[in-house]
Design an enzyme around this catalytic site. Structure first.
Site, PDB file in Angstrom:
ATOM      1  N   LEU A  74      -8.588  51.801  58.495  1.00  0.00           N
ATOM      2  CA  LEU A  74      -8.713  50.894  59.628  1.00  0.00           C
ATOM      3  C   LEU A  74      -9.392  51.621  60.780  1.00  0.00           C
ATOM      4  O   LEU A  74      -8.900  52.645  61.260  1.00  0.00           O
ATOM      5  CB  LEU A  74      -7.335  50.389  60.056  1.00  0.00           C
ATOM      6  CG  LEU A  74      -6.547  49.641  58.969  1.00  0.00           C
ATOM      7  CD1 LEU A  74      -5.177  49.231  59.495  1.00  0.00           C
ATOM      8  CD2 LEU A  74      -7.315  48.426  58.462  1.00  0.00           C
ATOM      9  N   THR A  76     -10.264  52.454  64.373  1.00  0.00           N
ATOM     10  CA  THR A  76      -9.523  52.269  65.620  1.00  0.00           C
ATOM     11  C   THR A  76     -10.346  52.615  66.867  1.00  0.00           C
ATOM     12  O   THR A  76      -9.899  52.344  67.976  1.00  0.00           O
ATOM     13  CB  THR A  76      -8.245  53.130  65.613  1.00  0.00           C
ATOM     14  OG1 THR A  76      -8.604  54.506  65.398  1.00  0.00           O
ATOM     15  CG2 THR A  76      -7.306  52.679  64.502  1.00  0.00           C
ATOM     16  N   SER A  99     -12.912  57.135  65.172  1.00  0.00           N
ATOM     17  CA  SER A  99     -11.507  57.423  64.885  1.00  0.00           C
ATOM     18  C   SER A  99     -10.986  56.309  63.995  1.00  0.00           C
ATOM     19  O   SER A  99     -11.429  55.158  64.094  1.00  0.00           O
ATOM     20  CB  SER A  99     -10.673  57.514  66.168  1.00  0.00           C
ATOM     21  OG  SER A  99      -9.367  58.017  65.884  1.00  0.00           O
ATOM     22  N   SER A 100     -10.060  56.668  63.119  1.00  0.00           N
ATOM     23  CA  SER A 100      -9.573  55.680  62.165  1.00  0.00           C
ATOM     24  C   SER A 100      -8.202  56.063  61.660  1.00  0.00           C
ATOM     25  O   SER A 100      -7.748  57.206  61.828  1.00  0.00           O
ATOM     26  CB  SER A 100     -10.547  55.562  60.976  1.00  0.00           C
ATOM     27  OG  SER A 100     -10.551  56.780  60.236  1.00  0.00           O
ATOM     28  N   SER A 101      -7.538  55.092  61.055  1.00  0.00           N
ATOM     29  CA  SER A 101      -6.315  55.353  60.311  1.00  0.00           C
ATOM     30  C   SER A 101      -6.688  55.287  58.835  1.00  0.00           C
ATOM     31  O   SER A 101      -7.006  54.223  58.299  1.00  0.00           O
ATOM     32  CB  SER A 101      -5.233  54.323  60.645  1.00  0.00           C
ATOM     33  OG  SER A 101      -4.036  54.600  59.938  1.00  0.00           O
TER      34      SER A 101
END
Length: 381
Positions: A74, A76, A99-101
């Site tokens: 995901l 972000t 940036s990510s999850s």
């Protein structure tokens, strides 16, 4: 509507069935850590958009929680600053993910690949949203885990989410490529960003016999996940792992800003390899090893390599007789290097990355095929 606990249990079931979750302790972590505390609003890619566009998916709206527990990465943050809550209404936005999850299956698989045991001290490079950090803290205890985040805003958000979830690992804002600013003797190091080479600080902060799990990448964005054993201060050796793992490259290792590409004339000759091979996962990896300062663009038979540091270029195209041609210019003959590397790899049987290894010493870092005496390439340290 399913609850968070139900969605966590369902995700754990799926990951156990597909062979990702093989350790009951890590399954317990997957079922316990509420991912929604770490993700908040996120971006969903608009299908088939060129250039790539994203739409915001905001906390609490229909489908948000189900999306949180999908086994997907995901996004972000875009462009180092833009978050989904910054976008008005139903507008979409163009940007580069910064940036990510990471998808839960990859995070949990990596924690297991790290071969970490209870009681060991772990350094995590790249806190990100804090979800991976929470999984590690649940399994190991917060007092055994230090996590470093480069971006202060991202780090503050992760700290808040970790506290809300009831975890208290040691958190540091700083350049994770320098390791723990207070030093340390860690048993394990796990990186949730990719790097062009293994930072020397890591090799001095992990104990001999300890392990480092890291994704090697580059300016063409080909990637390979390596598990290294530290053999002494500043030295390590190990192999790349099966599968297809990629992460955003650490910002200090990312390619420099560049002007728009202008294709310039050069010398033309037939290509000795099918250019499409460097568009495959491992073929692209080999090409990047051979030309680490180059960026790759294109697809199929029409590939372009560009090294902005020297101005060198190479571009391929279908030839009139069913083969391919390449045009090269500049002091570095990029395609010559790529051809040589690809043919060495092909002669070795075209192994996937698990057929490659990495040796790190004070004098350099070398990726090799088969064994340390096999063909290989130096990383750009």
């Amino acid at each position: 509507m399913s609850t968070s606990a139900q969605l966590r249990a369902a995700l754990a079931d799926v990951l156990a069935e597909d062979g990702t979750l093989i350790d009951p302790a890590w399954r317990g972590a997957a079922e316990a850590v509420p991912r929604e505390l770490f993700v908040g609003s996120y971006f969903a890619q608009v299908p088939d958009s060129v250039p790539t566009r994203y739409r915001p998916v905001r906390r609490g709206e229909d489908g948000w929680l189900e999306g949180v527990y999908a086994d997907e990465t995901l996004i972000t943050q875009l462009d180092g600053r833009t978050r989904a809550d910054d976008i008005d209404g139903d507008s979409t936005v163009v940007g580069s993910a910064t940036s990510s999850s990471t998808l839960p299956s990859l995070v949990l698989r990596m924690w297991q690949q790290l071969e970490v045991e209870a009681g060991q001290r772990v350094l995590e490079v790249g806190t990100g949203t804090g979800y991976s950090t929470a999984l590690g803290a649940h399994r190991l205890g917060g007092d055994r885990l230090t996590s470093i985040e480069y971006d202060p805003a991202v780090g503050r958000a992760a700290a808040s989410a970790l506290a809300a979830a009831g975890y208290a690992p040691r958190l540091v804002i700083g350049d994770g490529l320098r390791g723990d600013p207070d030093g340390g003797a860690y048993d394990r190091l796990i990186a949730t960003c990719s790097v062009r080479y293994v930072p020397m600080a890591w090799l001095h902060q992990v104990k001999p016999g300890g392990k480092i799990l890291v994704t090697l990448s580059g300016w063409s964005y080909a990637s390979g996940l390596a598990l290294l054993t530290v053999t002494g201060p500043g030295t390590a050796t190990g192999r790349f792992l099966p599968g297809y793992t990629s992460f955003m490259i650490a910002r200090p290792h990312d390619r420099p800003p560049r002007p728009p590409l202008a294709l310039l004339p050069g010398g033309e000759r037939p290509s000795r390899i099918d250019p499409a091979v460097i568009g495959t996962w491992t073929g692209g990896w080999v090409a990047q090893l051979a030309a680490p300062a180059a960026e790759r663009m294109g697809a199929g038979p029409e590939q372009t390599l560009w090294d902005i540091s020297t101005g060198s270029q190479a571009r391929t195209a279908p030839g009139p007789d069913g083969g391919w041609t390449v045009v090269q210019r500049g002091p570095v003959r990029l395609w010559d290097r790529v051809e040589t590397a690809i043919r060495l790899w092909q002669a070795a049987g075209e192994p996937h990355q698990e057929g490659f290894g990495l040796t790190v010493s004070a004098v350099g870092q070398r990726v090799w095929i088969g064994g340390e005496e096999g063909p290989g390439w130096d990383l750009p340290v």
